[in-house]
Design a protein around this motif. Structure first.
Motif, short mmCIF file in Angstrom:
data_model
loop_
_atom_site.label_atom_id
_atom_site.label_comp_id
_atom_site.label_asym_id
_atom_site.label_seq_id
_atom_site.Cartn_x
_atom_site.Cartn_y
_atom_site.Cartn_z
N LEU A 8 -130.71 -27.71 -144.27
CA LEU A 8 -131.72 -28.03 -143.45
C LEU A 8 -131.23 -28.72 -142.04
CD1 LEU A 8 -133.80 -29.74 -146.13
CD2 LEU A 8 -134.75 -27.97 -144.64
N SER A 11 -130.37 -25.70 -140.00
CA SER A 11 -131.58 -24.89 -139.50
C SER A 11 -132.13 -25.76 -138.30
CB SER A 11 -132.47 -24.73 -140.56
OG SER A 11 -133.08 -25.76 -141.06
N TYR A 12 -132.19 -27.16 -138.66
CA TYR A 12 -132.83 -27.93 -137.65
C TYR A 12 -132.17 -27.74 -136.25
CZ TYR A 12 -135.30 -30.72 -141.31
OH TYR A 12 -135.91 -31.04 -142.42
N ALA A 54 -134.98 -34.24 -145.28
CA ALA A 54 -133.97 -33.75 -145.73
C ALA A 54 -133.11 -34.59 -146.62
CB ALA A 54 -132.63 -33.30 -144.70
#
Length: 153
Positions: A8, A11-12, A54
């Protein structure tokens, strides 16, 4: 769960890189570029909530627990709301007040070190601050043993 937590965050970061030009355009169109503090505040709030999301995966014991939390995070059970303040509510308020106090100290630190600010006050004011801080720690501090979170690894 730790892999998803890391994925996460990765991907952020990728999403941030890929949407940089789009976000800058939105800031120009919306007029936020004229208010850099407001734009910074919005960025902080968005980042904070993405990281909080997250952390669900980081703290969950299993993936099914994490997905259960995500699915039910916005559900409110009105029967759980009590009108009489409980110890838990009091603890929540004291935590909020502690954060507010630390933010005030942080704000004051920008202009002058708080240690110097306190040392310039009369002795009874200084000692009142010292005793107040000590009493706050004694009354609201956590003194139970708790396992360090990274021992789970």
């Amino acid at each position: 769960t730790f892999i998803i937590w890391g994925a996460l965050h990765g991907s952020y970061l990728l999403l941030s890189i890929w949407t940089h030009k789009i976000r800058e355009g939105v800031y120009r169109i919306s007029g936020l570029y004229r208010h850099p503090q407001a734009a910074k505040f919005i960025k902080i709030i968005i980042t904070f909530h993405l990281v909080l999301f997250a952390w669900i995966f980081f703290r969950a014991n299993t993936l099914s627990d994490a997905f259960y939390i995500v699915q039910n995070i916005a559900s409110i059970d009105l029967s759980q709301i009590k009108t009489i303040p409980s110890v838990r509510t009091f603890s929540w308020y004291s935590s909020l007040l502690s954060i507010l106090i630390m933010e005030i100290v942080h704000f004051l630190q920008r202009k002058q070190p708080v240690r110097e600010l306190i040392s310039q006050k009369p002795i009874f004011v200084r000692w009142a601050i010292y005793y107040g801080a000590l009493m706050w720690i004694i009354l609201f501090g956590r003194f139970t043993e708790q396992e360090f979170i990274y021992f789970q690894f």
